[in-house]
Design a protein around this motif. Structure first.
Motif, PDB file in Angstrom:
ATOM      1  N   VAL A 264      54.728  18.810  29.041  1.00 58.21           N
ATOM      2  CA  VAL A 264      53.912  19.075  30.216  1.00 58.21           C
ATOM      3  C   VAL A 264      52.812  18.029  30.222  1.00 58.21           C
ATOM      4  O   VAL A 264      52.099  17.871  29.223  1.00 58.21           O
ATOM      5  N   SER A 265      52.668  17.302  31.330  1.00 56.19           N
ATOM      6  CA  SER A 265      51.707  16.216  31.380  1.00 56.19           C
ATOM      7  C   SER A 265      51.089  16.111  32.758  1.00 56.19           C
ATOM      8  O   SER A 265      51.618  16.627  33.749  1.00 56.19           O
ATOM      9  N   LEU A 275      51.223  18.186  37.980  1.00 57.09           N
ATOM     10  CA  LEU A 275      51.728  18.454  36.636  1.00 57.09           C
ATOM     11  C   LEU A 275      53.210  18.137  36.596  1.00 57.09           C
ATOM     12  O   LEU A 275      53.956  18.516  37.506  1.00 57.09           O
ATOM     13  N   LEU A 276      53.624  17.448  35.562  1.00 61.73           N
ATOM     14  CA  LEU A 276      55.027  17.093  35.362  1.00 61.73           C
ATOM     15  C   LEU A 276      55.571  17.891  34.191  1.00 61.73           C
ATOM     16  O   LEU A 276      55.074  17.800  33.069  1.00 61.73           O
ATOM     17  N   VAL A 277      56.571  18.723  34.455  1.00 60.65           N
ATOM     18  CA  VAL A 277      57.239  19.517  33.421  1.00 60.65           C
ATOM     19  C   VAL A 277      58.623  18.917  33.247  1.00 60.65           C
ATOM     20  O   VAL A 277      59.472  18.996  34.140  1.00 60.65           O
ATOM     21  N   GLY A 285      58.228  24.517  28.647  1.00 55.85           N
ATOM     22  CA  GLY A 285      56.999  24.038  29.264  1.00 55.85           C
ATOM     23  C   GLY A 285      56.558  24.917  30.409  1.00 55.85           C
ATOM     24  O   GLY A 285      55.366  25.197  30.578  1.00 55.85           O
ATOM     25  N   ALA A 286      57.523  25.369  31.225  1.00 60.87           N
ATOM     26  CA  ALA A 286      57.196  26.279  32.319  1.00 60.87           C
ATOM     27  C   ALA A 286      56.682  27.605  31.780  1.00 60.87           C
ATOM     28  O   ALA A 286      55.732  28.187  32.323  1.00 60.87           O
ATOM     29  N   ALA A 287      57.298  28.115  30.711  1.00 58.32           N
ATOM     30  CA  ALA A 287      56.834  29.365  30.109  1.00 58.32           C
ATOM     31  C   ALA A 287      55.427  29.216  29.548  1.00 58.32           C
ATOM     32  O   ALA A 287      54.621  30.151  29.603  1.00 58.32           O
ATOM     33  N   PHE A 288      55.097  28.033  29.026  1.00 60.21           N
ATOM     34  CA  PHE A 288      53.746  27.802  28.508  1.00 60.21           C
ATOM     35  C   PHE A 288      52.717  27.867  29.630  1.00 60.21           C
ATOM     36  O   PHE A 288      51.648  28.469  29.473  1.00 60.21           O
ATOM     37  N   LEU A 289      53.028  27.265  30.791  1.00 60.97           N
ATOM     38  CA  LEU A 289      52.097  27.312  31.914  1.00 60.97           C
ATOM     39  C   LEU A 289      51.902  28.734  32.418  1.00 60.97           C
ATOM     40  O   LEU A 289      50.837  29.072  32.943  1.00 60.97           O
ATOM     41  N   ALA A 290      52.925  29.575  32.281  1.00 54.87           N
ATOM     42  CA  ALA A 290      52.836  30.955  32.757  1.00 54.87           C
ATOM     43  C   ALA A 290      52.202  31.886  31.741  1.00 54.87           C
ATOM     44  O   ALA A 290      51.957  33.056  32.053  1.00 54.87           O
ATOM     45  N   SER A 291      51.916  31.402  30.541  1.00 56.34           N
ATOM     46  CA  SER A 291      51.346  32.256  29.496  1.00 56.34           C
ATOM     47  C   SER A 291      49.835  32.084  29.441  1.00 56.34           C
ATOM     48  O   SER A 291      49.258  31.184  30.052  1.00 56.34           O
TER      49      SER A 291
END
Length: 653
Positions: A264-265, A275-277, A285-291
């Protein structure tokens, strides 16, 4: 919890949060970014984005509201508060509005009796700003005369803060250089960009997780595509009005050391920071943004292999655990606390059984008791009377049928002020709904009968099966992302697979497909031809043939587990105005992402589903039930009369 947090911090510090890298390293094909050409970015944050969709309104010569605007910790060049007010009064009065910024009075403005619109623009003193939020308080007060005796019920006054009021920020490159800041400051309108060709399973999982996260934050989500290999980083524009999150794999992904790694950058576009996943598997990476761990992303690029988030456990869940806002209020004659929770906030397999409220009420020198009333979803649960200066408690059982997918709790505290004459105006006293208030939980139904009960089944993870026939993302993604946001808890794992579930599928699932395997039982089937839904008096509620346009959602079952089947139709999942989620019932018909008609085949007795092209003897009996009942009574009457006549003939003979 402390040990778990330490472990996660160590893991993120050692393997997740990488040092910042250049744009060329992030995308493999992006142009290099020069800091000199990066420039500044302007961000307008309206109070509409903060959740006040209709703005703010005050009446009765009093009221206040505190707003919290997100701001960066570093790189804030300037901040300007811009408010648009509309006010009026039916009678001559003295009224004013006061603005406080960062707990300091910024200005006070007098309001005239006539209807008027006023624009207030205030520059924020950056030396008083601390943390990641700017606190702004708008307070309204007034009086009809100089006398202190006033009945606010006949004041006829108002002040409205229009929803386009907000905070204008001027941001330096340092303010939007890390993932955490870009996500926190991202505008409410967000576009998710994905490759234009057929998506992979991991890309689909990442898109659904990101979209459901944004929808849960009340963002407006749209979808767009780009050609693979066509990503190019550019200097951002001056105004940042639209957020962008890009999902990429394959040729657009950087070389990762191991399969299954996601990055994720921060990525610069002509419309502002994005944001680029990407990576070989963008789903982590998507799960990290949602956590909740996204608050640790203080670098411009991070690598994620897996995300584990703790879920609430036990049979009691406090309001603090639910993250409810419980600010202290002033009680004159009435104070109201409005809080809420969703089914996705509860532990897997649990439902609320009892509401336990704890309140602290200031002592009234007139020794007047206070009345406390508790409501849930608009229904009164319980009331009690309590004196001040002592902790007050109120408990109430929550009926089973009162629980929904989204639930509201209202606590009303009332006290009759004994003011005497005008020399003794009503005195306010503090009252607080304590965070120790809680929900006592019980086990939910093992076999869900309503859509919102699927949340319990999906609490430990869900598999989403997508048929290739439903790859039209303009039809599929908007409605499906809303369903995931409503029914799948944020901490639950989401896996996407192409195809159909097995006959003996053991994991809870969501199936998006025009067809349903015969081994899976469903209350309404589409392979029986034309569908006729009738109401009282055989009134036709729905007449559908194959559901070519409308969508269908229903709870289905295998021999081992429960799932949700979604027949998308041609526009059944396409997002439209008034998009509604699934709540009560086990069958729902959809149109443009909204539930047009929902019912339960297990509880409702006034709704029947008939298949005219596949009429069985049982269906015929249901359809002609009144005639059959009448014919039965007629036959019984004839038999009874014939029996009596034969009996009397024998006696007379």
């Amino acid at each position: 919890m402390t040990s778990l947090r330490k472990i996660l911090l160590l893991v993120l510090a050692s393997s997740c949060l990488a040092i910042p890298v250049s744009a060329q390293e992030q995308t493999g094909m992006a142009v290099s970014r020069a800091d000199a050409s990066f420039g500044t970015v302007r961000r307008e944050i309206s109070i509409d984005e903060l959740g006040f969709r209709r703005g703010l309104e005050f009446t009765g010569f009093g009221g206040s509201q505190t707003l919290y605007f997100p701001i960066p910790e570093t790189g804030l060049l300037s901040a300007t508060l811009k408010l648009r007010l509309r006010s009026g009064s039916a009678f001559r009065s003295r009224r004013s509005v006061q603005i406080r910024i960062a707990d300091s009075i910024a200005t006070t403005r007098a309001l005239s009796q006539q209807d008027e619109e006023m624009a207030i623009e205030l520059a924020v003193d950056l030396t008083t700003v601390e943390g990641r939020f700017l606190e702004v308080t708008i307070a309204y007060s007034g009086a009809v005369t100089e006398d202190r005796c006033l009945d606010e019920r006949v004041s006829g006054d108002f002040v409205a803060v229009l929803p386009d009021s907000g905070l204008s920020l001027e941001l330096a490159p340092a303010a939007i250089a890390d993932v955490r800041s870009v996500l926190a400051l991202m505008p409410q309108d967000v576009t998710i960009l994905a490759p234009g060709e057929a998506l992979t399973e991991t890309e689909s999982a990442a898109i659904l997780r990101i979209a459901s996260m944004l929808l849960a934050r009340n963002a407006s989500v749209s979808y767009a595509t780009y050609e693979r290999g066509g990503l190019e980083e550019v200097s951002p524009g001056r105004d940042w009005a639209e957020g962008r999150i890009i999902v990429a794999t394959g040729v657009d992904a950087p070389a990762n050391p191991e399969d299954g790694t996601s990055t994720v950058s921060v990525f610069d576009t002509a419309d502002g920071p994005a944001l680029l996943v990407d990576g070989s598997d963008p789903a982590p990476g998507a799960a990290f943004l949602a956590s909740r761990w996204e608050a640790l992303a203080s670098a411009s690029r991070l690598s994620v292999e897996t995300v584990t988030e703790s879920r609430p456990e036990g049979t009691d869940l406090s309001f603090a655990d639910l993250g409810m806002n419980l600010a202290t209020q002033s009680l004159v004659d009435r104070a109201v606390f409005d809080v809420g929770f969703k089914a996705t906030n509860l532990p897997a397999g649990m439902q609320p059984a009892r509401l336990d409220l704890d309140l602290a009420i200031g002592d009234d020198f007139e020794e007047t008791n206070a009345t406390i009333a508790a409501f849930m979803n608009g229904s009164l649960l319980a009331t009690t009377v309590t004196p001040g200066a002592v902790p007050a408690t109120l408990s109430a059982t929550i009926p089973t049928g009162l629980f929904h997918q989204a639930n509201s709790i209202r606590v009303v505290v009332q006290r009759q002020p004994l003011t005497g004459d005008c020399a003794n105006p009503p005195q306010s006293f503090p009252v607080l709904l304590l965070p120790s208030s809680s929900l006592s939980l019980r086990e939910g139904n093992a076999r869900p009968r309503d859509f919102f009960e699927l949340t319990s089944a999906f609490g430990n993870g869900v598999t989403i099966f997508l048929a290739r026939e439903t790859d039209d993302r303009t039809v599929l993604w908007p409605g499906l992302a809303r369903i995931v946001a409503d029914l799948v808890p944020p901490a639950a794992a989401v896996d996407v697979r192409f195809g159909l579930p097995a006959e003996n599928e053991t994991q809870p699932f969501i199936l998006v497909s025009p067809t349903l395997p015969e081994a899976i039982s469903a209350p309404v089937r589409l392979d029986a031809g034309r569908i006729l839904v009738t109401g009282p008096g055989d009134t036709t509620l729905l007449d559908a043939d194959g559901l070519t346009r409308q969508g269908l959602a229903e709870i289905v079952h295998t021999s081992e587990t429960t799932g949700l089947w979604i027949h998308p139709g041609s526009d059944g999942l396409a997002a439209g105005p008034g998009t509604a989620g699934l709540d009560r019932g086990n069958v729902a018909f959809l149109e443009q992402g909204a539930v047009t008609f929902a019912f339960s085949t297990e509880r409702d007795r006034l709704v029947e589903v008939i298949y005219p092209e596949r009429t069985s003897y049982l269906a015929l009996a249901r359809q002609y039930r009144p005639w059959l009942i009448g014919a039965g009574w007629l036959i019984l009457t004839v038999v009874f009369v014939l029996g009596l006549s034969r009996y009397y003939r024998r006696r007379s003979g």
